[in-house]
Scaffold this motif. Sequence first.
Motif, short mmCIF file in Angstrom:
data_model
loop_
_atom_site.label_atom_id
_atom_site.label_comp_id
_atom_site.label_asym_id
_atom_site.label_seq_id
_atom_site.Cartn_x
_atom_site.Cartn_y
_atom_site.Cartn_z
N ALA A 62 -37.64 46.37 -24.95
CA ALA A 62 -36.78 45.37 -25.62
C ALA A 62 -37.52 44.05 -25.80
N CYS A 63 -38.58 43.77 -25.00
CA CYS A 63 -39.17 42.42 -25.03
C CYS A 63 -39.90 42.17 -26.34
N PRO A 64 -39.44 41.18 -27.15
CA PRO A 64 -40.09 40.92 -28.44
C PRO A 64 -41.47 40.29 -28.26
N CYS A 65 -41.77 39.78 -27.05
CA CYS A 65 -43.07 39.12 -26.86
C CYS A 65 -44.08 40.07 -26.22
N GLY A 66 -43.71 41.34 -26.04
CA GLY A 66 -44.67 42.32 -25.50
C GLY A 66 -45.01 42.09 -24.04
N LEU A 67 -44.05 41.62 -23.25
CA LEU A 67 -44.34 41.41 -21.83
C LEU A 67 -43.78 42.59 -21.03
N THR A 68 -44.00 42.54 -19.68
CA THR A 68 -43.43 43.61 -18.83
C THR A 68 -42.45 42.94 -17.85
N PRO A 69 -41.20 42.66 -18.30
CA PRO A 69 -40.27 41.89 -17.47
C PRO A 69 -40.06 42.45 -16.06
N PHE A 70 -40.01 43.80 -15.92
CA PHE A 70 -39.71 44.33 -14.56
C PHE A 70 -40.84 43.96 -13.62
N GLU A 71 -42.11 43.94 -14.11
CA GLU A 71 -43.24 43.61 -13.23
C GLU A 71 -43.21 42.12 -12.89
N LEU A 72 -42.88 41.30 -13.92
CA LEU A 72 -42.75 39.85 -13.64
C LEU A 72 -41.72 39.64 -12.54
N ASN A 73 -40.58 40.37 -12.66
CA ASN A 73 -39.52 40.20 -11.66
C ASN A 73 -39.99 40.65 -10.28
N ALA A 74 -40.71 41.78 -10.24
CA ALA A 74 -41.18 42.28 -8.94
C ALA A 74 -42.11 41.25 -8.30
N ARG A 75 -43.01 40.68 -9.10
CA ARG A 75 -43.95 39.69 -8.53
C ARG A 75 -43.21 38.44 -8.10
N ILE A 76 -42.21 38.02 -8.91
CA ILE A 76 -41.50 36.77 -8.54
C ILE A 76 -40.72 37.01 -7.25
N GLN A 77 -40.04 38.18 -7.17
CA GLN A 77 -39.26 38.44 -5.95
C GLN A 77 -40.18 38.50 -4.73
N GLU A 127 -48.16 33.03 -9.08
CA GLU A 127 -49.40 32.95 -9.87
C GLU A 127 -49.67 34.31 -10.51
N GLY A 128 -49.41 35.37 -9.76
CA GLY A 128 -49.61 36.72 -10.31
C GLY A 128 -48.73 36.92 -11.53
N ALA A 129 -47.48 36.43 -11.45
CA ALA A 129 -46.57 36.59 -12.60
C ALA A 129 -47.12 35.80 -13.79
N ALA A 130 -47.60 34.59 -13.53
CA ALA A 130 -48.14 33.78 -14.65
C ALA A 130 -49.35 34.49 -15.25
N ALA A 131 -50.15 35.16 -14.40
CA ALA A 131 -51.34 35.83 -14.93
C ALA A 131 -50.94 37.00 -15.83
N VAL A 132 -49.75 37.55 -15.64
CA VAL A 132 -49.36 38.74 -16.40
C VAL A 132 -48.52 38.34 -17.62
N GLY A 133 -48.39 37.05 -17.91
CA GLY A 133 -47.75 36.67 -19.17
C GLY A 133 -46.43 35.95 -19.03
N LEU A 134 -46.09 35.46 -17.83
CA LEU A 134 -44.79 34.79 -17.65
C LEU A 134 -44.67 33.60 -18.60
N LEU A 135 -45.79 32.87 -18.81
CA LEU A 135 -45.69 31.63 -19.59
C LEU A 135 -45.54 31.93 -21.08
N ASP A 136 -45.71 33.22 -21.51
CA ASP A 136 -45.47 33.53 -22.93
C ASP A 136 -44.01 33.92 -23.16
N CYS A 137 -43.19 33.89 -22.09
CA CYS A 137 -41.79 34.32 -22.24
C CYS A 137 -40.98 33.22 -22.90
N VAL A 138 -40.17 33.57 -23.92
CA VAL A 138 -39.37 32.56 -24.63
C VAL A 138 -37.94 32.57 -24.12
N SER A 139 -37.67 33.31 -23.01
CA SER A 139 -36.32 33.36 -22.41
C SER A 139 -35.26 33.75 -23.42
#
Lengths: 510, 188, 354, 193
Positions: A384-399, A404-416
């Motif tokens: 579903a992500c229009p920006c080509g990210l992996t939200p479940f992995e971002l969430n796992a790293r944030i939890q 920093e790991g989440a930012a490395a995997v594209g968190l800052l490209d997320c447009v929410s």
Amino acid sequence: MGALLSALLSSIRGGVHPETRKFLSAESPIEPMPIPALLRLPLQQHIGAPAEPLVARDDHVLKGQLIARARGPISANLHAPTSGRVIAVGPFPAPHPSGLPVPTITLRPDGADRWAPRLPRLRPEDAEPEEIAARVAEAGIVGMGGATFPAAVKLTLRDRYRLHTLIINAAECEPYLTCDDRLLRERAEEVADGAGIMARALGVTKIIVAIESNKPAAAAAMRRHNLGLGHPVQVRVVATQYPMGSEKHLVRAVTGRETPARALTAELGIVVHNSATAQAVHLAVRYGEPLLSRVVTVSGRGVARPANVQALLGTPVADLLAHCGGLTEDPDRLLLGGPMMGQPIRSPRVPVVKGTNGVLALTRAETRKAETMPCIRCGACVRACPCGLTPFELNARIQAGDLEGAAAVGLLDCVSCGCCSYICPSNIPLVQGFSFAKGKLAETESRKHQQEETRRLAAARTAREEAIAEAKRAAMARHKAQMAEKKRRAAEEAAQAAEEAPAEPQEAAK
Amino acid sequence: MITAAASMSALGLGLGLLLGAAARKFHVKTPPVVDEMERILPGTNCGQCGYPGCRGAAEAIAEGGAPVTLCPPGGRDVALKLAEIVGVDCSGGPEISGMTDIEPQVAFIFEDHCTGCTKCFKRCPTDAIVGAAKQIHTVIWDACTGCDACVQVCPTEAIVLRSKPRTLQSWYWDKPDQPLAALRTGAA
Amino acid sequence: MTALASAPHTHSLFTVSRTMVAVMVCLSPATAQGLYQFGWPAVILFALTLAAAWLFEIFCLLLAGRPVAPFAGDGSALLTGWLVAMTLPPWAPWWIGVLGAGIAIVIGKHVFGGLGQNLFNPAMVARAMLLVALPVPMTQWVAPSDPAHAPGLRAALDITFGAGAPVDAVSSASVLGHLKSQFDAGLPMERILAGTASLQDQLFGITAGSLGETSAFLLLAGGLCLMLLRIISVVTPLFLLGTLFGLAALARLLAPESFPPPLLHLTSGATMLCAFFIATDYVTAPVTAAGRALYGAGIGALIFVIRSWGAFPEGAAFAVLLMNACTPLIDTYIRPRIFGRTRTGKPLPLRDRT
Amino acid sequence: MQEFFMILLGTALVNNVVLVKFLGLCPFMGVSRRVDAAIGMGLATTFVLTLASMASWVVETAILVPLGLGFLRILSFILVIAAIVQFTETVMRKLAPGLYRALGIYLPLITTNCAVLGVALLNIQEAHDFAQSLLYGFGSALGFTTVLVLFAGMRERLAQLSVPAPFSGPPIAFISAGLLSMAFMGFAGLTPN
């Protein structure tokens, strides 16, 4: 058939198809609203520095009078929506989930609605682009799609980038919202004219109005009025898909070009403006009317009579809801904007601002709130992500605390945009997690920056201390040297005096 | 027996020579560790770690006498970076995860108690306090590191440490707790 | 006004329990055919394994102090128990079923932290562990008997709980077992193939084999309807069956006397069950389409390698476990391209006019 | 040629040095916290193991057998391996300082890695000629690296999970390693030995 047709139209990668539920308010025309008892005007209704208030308590203001001036390059003016008396300039809860107080001008309308002397009318056909941009800035116009970026600043992009296309964003992909739809249906010529004026300010020849395929009437209206200041306005129907309205994704869908990360669409020669912004520019340039009111969709099952209201800026949400027949039940969510990216508010006393395109009262059946279950890695969010990210992995790293790991995997490209949380079968609040992570990272960044600053201050202070000590020591040394000099000279004089003195007593003795 | 000893020593000698040559050819100079560590520490010499300033703390860590979590203002990030240099692998260790980032503290002056005695801004390591003799003083929150040097020296106890107020720009949603995911294992 | 929550404020109808129920519904035709064909003992074993899985799940939840209601109801434990039962020999004794369910739920899932956290597919962990630890009871195949003179309920209870299957009932090996033993004995491939059941029987499951794996056709049908419901992606089964069929066809061409025809690989053993119901398990499979393609191809190739040269006649369990171990790496290196960035993550160059 | 391929496949997968022969477990557990460190360790061990198999074969045939010093085999092998590891360390410290710091204590520990000495001794025990022992060394090192990198990927994912308290950390890593080893039993019987 509609789905098939929209599939043929240019669409974007990923995205979701929420039930639009625009039928609730799509057929009710834009209606004016009686002037509310109080207007609360926050000084920060835009991206950039808050405006500087020009009025104080008990000042009497007229409609359209400038009450707060833009401060710095990226800021916006604020005008009195109606004539009345300023009863307070102080903190008031912001229309924001935090409910934090922000400096706000509270105006008590006197009902006379007397206009102040308006800005001189401008014939855009022969006005200079700089003149148009200045007028737009003077009128305090900001992006009305919700981003609220000062429109005048975007109009001055012409000197830094080679621009060739202006896209008017009437996609309105958020469910429930119909304000752009109604605006196009009822005031298409104003929008077209505004678009033409902005095209002239930007120096572009090509104007495209992008409308989602679920709004055929608006597209038809726009095709009838397809001349903006002499330039042909091309109406482009795009697929009904959320988040088509996102600036970069709309450019990708309409022109096929992808904006590089961290870059402006202007670098591709394209500028995107909301249709309501275009209409506001039309009023400001042709009739000298600053931005005083906007069309707000009041909808959701919790509202007795969903409608599109031309509300004055600063109208409390409570008055708006009362005008639309009040709430049918205690809503599960009361929010400003659309359901996908809208901000919940704590109390209906907060005001409508320049960026508020909707007020929604959603019932439990509509929000489908459910218990959060653990992530089962189903990959629906990745699709579903229009920006080509992996939200479940971002969430796992944030939890797990690895921001920093989440930012490395594209968190800052997320447009929410909210697609991942919408589709997640386990109801995980992914977007809230990302907002936390982005906020925390920004906070850590600013703290690190502050540490460097304080280190610089500490070093400067110690350097200054040493300099003072040094100067003191030098002064002491000089002083000592002088004293020594004086003593030595005194000693010599004493010595000479001693030689002369023995001569005198002898004379005296003779 | 002699052949055994002879062959082994010959082998050892040969390999030793080989290694000596390789060591000289691939020599690399390692930067002094203490300077590197000092650059990481905040540098405000606040003394909360019990060592005379950040230089002293860096030397203490280098000798191995002090733990990497000795710098409260630095918080977790400084501790992790120091751990990386010292080679102590404690990313999951209790004392690192236990070091929750304390809210940044800033000094706050109660104006009705302040007599303008200028004692505090003479002591402030980062010139964060603004004021003149007999005038009410105030603290510039961006410059204050919360080292509470001024709190101790104020005669009328007009200064108190307080966490920085959140503004609309710095506000963000708090971390969504996932109760059903699993029992948290005490990780941060 | 409930507590404030961040955007978005609406949700789709797609939920966890809905997917689990759909998978179980699509599994039921093949299971029903297996139970009908192997009679009462199989039914009792199946029910027992399901119940054991559910009870172990509740036990683990209570032990971990986690709320039982939402988890026990989501059907994931039932599905795991169901898959374990499908891979067991039909007339296996009762403790095999309970042990399999226990291993799957406790070691396979809850040790890692419950739903969504396990690295290995719980059903395959159970099957592999049982296969390695108890080779004899796990390879007692039963010839399919028409219901006329199948064992009655009382006799069935005796088989499952009592002394176990009477010796004569346990006769023909599964297709793959037959193939393996004859081939090792050095018989030429043509004679072996003559001995096995006809292709048509194999397709509809009228052969000896595990409780639910025999009927390839019904499993295929169930898998296709799962795809239509968009519960599983087309990619993994396509690449798994494709790679297996391709390698088998290639081997058949190169050395016809030592390799069976490729279609036999697809219709025999756990291939269909593995392709549609096990390899497409969300939790242990990669997330991106390209990752799933590599994952499916890997399993297909490993199944072929283990079946052709390995010691075990049925390689599906080990193939899945091996590729489960690769999933974290696949997910780390095979990622979707981020909008506005090249595949390596750097922003797109501006001159790039694509 | 087919025979060489069998040796390579056999040592890498079927009789994997870590999961089947259970040699070299301490670096397997120690360095598998991050994938990039694991890849570095795998490459370093491959370099050392291949060199060590060749050197040990040379030492065996050139010195020990002619002089009849068979009893000195382990001592000489350890000497050779230690020299190679020290050489690797100096080279890596210059060329890949980041990796050097990431591996930390585990780089010199390759000397004590039982897989390295084990493979060298197995070469002698199965009387491999030079080419076979080289392939045997390289195959087992390849198996070691593959399994180490796979396991590092798994542990990185385990670090993200919220594993129940009694199992979090090393216990869950051991359970996963056990399951991985069980998965490798699928390769049993692939090659004759």
